[in-house]
Motif scaffolding. Structure first.
Motif, PDB file in Angstrom:
ATOM      1  N   GLY A 131      -1.099   5.309 -10.732  1.00 30.55           N
ATOM      2  CA  GLY A 131      -1.909   4.847 -11.375  1.00 30.55           C
ATOM      3  C   GLY A 131      -1.834   5.152 -12.201  1.00 30.55           C
ATOM      4  N   ARG A 132      -1.519   6.461 -12.705  1.00 29.42           N
ATOM      5  CA  ARG A 132      -1.432   7.516 -14.109  1.00 29.42           C
ATOM      6  C   ARG A 132      -0.123   7.268 -14.679  1.00 29.42           C
ATOM      7  NH1 ARG A 132      -2.557  12.764 -10.463  1.00 29.42           N
ATOM      8  NH2 ARG A 132      -4.866  12.619 -10.014  1.00 29.42           N
ATOM      9  N   GLY A 133       0.721   5.914 -14.290  1.00 25.38           N
ATOM     10  CA  GLY A 133       1.924   6.350 -15.094  1.00 25.38           C
ATOM     11  C   GLY A 133       3.269   6.554 -14.970  1.00 25.38           C
ATOM     12  N   GLY A 134       3.949   6.236 -15.671  1.00 23.62           N
ATOM     13  CA  GLY A 134       5.728   6.535 -15.259  1.00 23.62           C
ATOM     14  C   GLY A 134       5.824   7.340 -16.407  1.00 23.62           C
ATOM     15  N   VAL A 135       5.213   7.649 -17.502  1.00 24.65           N
ATOM     16  CA  VAL A 135       5.597   7.384 -19.119  1.00 24.65           C
ATOM     17  C   VAL A 135       4.844   8.900 -19.325  1.00 24.65           C
ATOM     18  CG1 VAL A 135       5.646   7.109 -21.435  1.00 24.65           C
ATOM     19  CG2 VAL A 135       6.357   5.515 -19.580  1.00 24.65           C
ATOM     20  N   SER A 136       5.779  10.518 -19.511  1.00 22.71           N
ATOM     21  CA  SER A 136       4.668  11.392 -19.337  1.00 22.71           C
ATOM     22  C   SER A 136       5.042  11.621 -21.181  1.00 22.71           C
ATOM     23  CB  SER A 136       5.560  12.485 -19.634  1.00 22.71           C
ATOM     24  OG  SER A 136       5.035  13.661 -19.454  1.00 22.71           O
TER      25      SER A 136
END
Length: 445
Positions: free
Chosen positions: A204-209
């Motif tokens: 849920g935190r996404g894969g894009v940093s």
């Protein structure tokens, strides 16, 4: 210019390529098996270094020494550190692999190099004590950005560790003795479980940093392409302005150079938007011009910053050549070229806005410590009428610290340099506000 995200992506591709090769192909020779084993352990070592560089060092010696049932804090970070701690071969230095002459061309060895390069790239934005060296250091040290990256690295580690049994089988088929393989591949199910836990905790935190767009600090200037050189010069001037705000070089000439860049950037934007509505950029350029005039008679003991002094004239020539194609021409129908030029100009304006904020800090610091002076004879009657000391200095031809009225006027002019839309037509040319993101290749390309 290579970014951190590109390096991690390339490492992921190499890890999956190496795993697929091991899954579907036997090793032709025993040296091929050694090459794969060395690459495998090189990736594990690179993952360990990468995870430890991303984890918060202030909690490494306390939080992660507590049994798992008593842990408080971020679960992704905890699981990632436990993952590398539970890989025995990274700590047991007696389990040496044989030495192979020549470079290792296995995809896993390539992945290790990419991960190490990513670790080093992020480290260039911090000094050895962990203090920032560039304005992008705030992103590099942002815990949310690091947490996303930790989950991605844990996912890569899980994919690599899942192929341990297959690698053992292929190495045994190539002729390696099983007792050696038990030493080099002792079974890493615990580490794989921690990798899965870190990946699951990041759901849920996404894969894009936010780290993905970080580039090398103080990278060489690329002169082979106009837009690439503009991007690199903008980054160079931006870093210098940020550094100047933290450690003012006590040079009013440098502040005038920055103001000249602000004038150049907004003048280029006004010319680029001549066919739409350039008013906001024209107003901003005039404020930068007034700021240059206001600081023209100010004195400070420091020498100009040679990097900024050389970069601003070069940017002036480069931005002057980024022109808006006439409507209806063939160049105007080149959508990608027009967008790239538009993004470059808008990026220059965004950088000038950041520089204005940092220059306010520099100017205020220099004025507060009496580093900025002015010849009293150049002061007007209105500027000295309320101060007998200034009147006396004007009569004597002395040099005095900059009066409060001039200081306040300069600070007000800095605040007025930001382009502000005044009419709905101005909204056709929105100004990019995030200078860091607009400097990245994905924005300008």
């Amino acid at each position: 210019m290579t970014t951190y995200g590109e390096l991690v992506t390339k490492a992921a591709q190499c890890i999956h390529e190496g795993s697929a090769r091991t899954q579907h192909q036997r090793f032709d020779t025993i040296d091929d098996a050694y090459e794969a084993l060395i690459g495998y352990h090189a990736v594990l070592d690179a993952i360990e270094r990468h995870v430890r560089s991303l984890a918060d060092p202030h909690r490494m010696g306390t939080l992660y020494g507590v049994p798992p049932g008593l842990v408080t804090g971020d679960h992704v970070e905890y699981a990632a550190v436990q993952m590398v701690d539970s890989i025995p071969v990274l700590e047991d230095k007696d389990r040496r692999l044989p030495y192979l002459p020549g470079p290792n061309g296995h995809p896993w060895a390539q992945a290790a190099r990419f991960l190490r390069a990513g670790t080093d790239l992020l480290a260039t934005h911090l000094d050895p004590d962990g203090f920032p060296r560039t304005p992008d250091a705030a992103t590099v040290t942002d815990f949310d950005a690091r947490r996303v990256s930790l989950s991605r690295i844990a996912d890569l580690a899980g994919a690599l560790l899942s192929g341990e049994m297959t690698l053992t089988l292929r190495a045994g088929q190539a002729g390696l003795t099983w007792w050696r393989l038990r030493r080099w591949l002792p079974g890493m199910e615990e580490a794989q479980a921690w990798a899965s836990q870190a990946t699951a905790a990041a759901n849920g935190r996404g894969g894009v940093s936010a780290l993905d767009d970080i580039t090398l600090a103080n990278a060489p200037i690329r002169t082979h392409d106009q837009l690439a050189e503009i991007s690199d010069r903008l980054r160079q001037v931006r870093n210098a302005a940020w550094t100047n705000a933290r450690e003012p070089d006590r040079s009013i000439v440098t502040l005038r150079d920055f103001a000249l860049f602000g004038l150049v950037a907004n003048a280029a934007a006004a010319e680029f938007h001549a066919n739409t509505d350039p008013r906001q950029f024209v107003r901003a350029a005039r404020h930068w011009q007034s700021l240059i005039v206001s600081m023209g008679h100010l004195l400070a003991p420091g020498l100009p910053n040679p990097v900024v002094h050389a970069a601003v004239p070069r940017l002036r020539r480069l931005l002057r050549d980024v022109d808006m194609p006439d409507p209806g021409t063939a160049r105007s129908r080149d959508v990608s070229g027009v967008r790239a030029a538009h993004a470059t100009i808008q990026c220059a304006v965004a950088v000038s806005n950041e520089i204005a904020d940092w220059n306010v800090t520099s100017f205020r610091t220099m004025a507060a410590s009496d580093q900025i002076h002015v010849r009293a004879r150049e002061l007007t009657g209105d500027e000295v009428t309320d101060s007998p000391e200034l009147v006396r200095a004007k009569l004597e031809g002395a040099v005095v610290p900059v009066p409060d009225v001039i200081r306040d006027a300069v600070l007000t002019q800095y605040r007025d340099t930001r382009p502000r839309p005044q009419a709905p037509a101005d909204l056709q040319a929105p100004v990019t506000t995030d200078a860091r993101s607009c400097l990245e290749p994905s924005h300008i390309a």
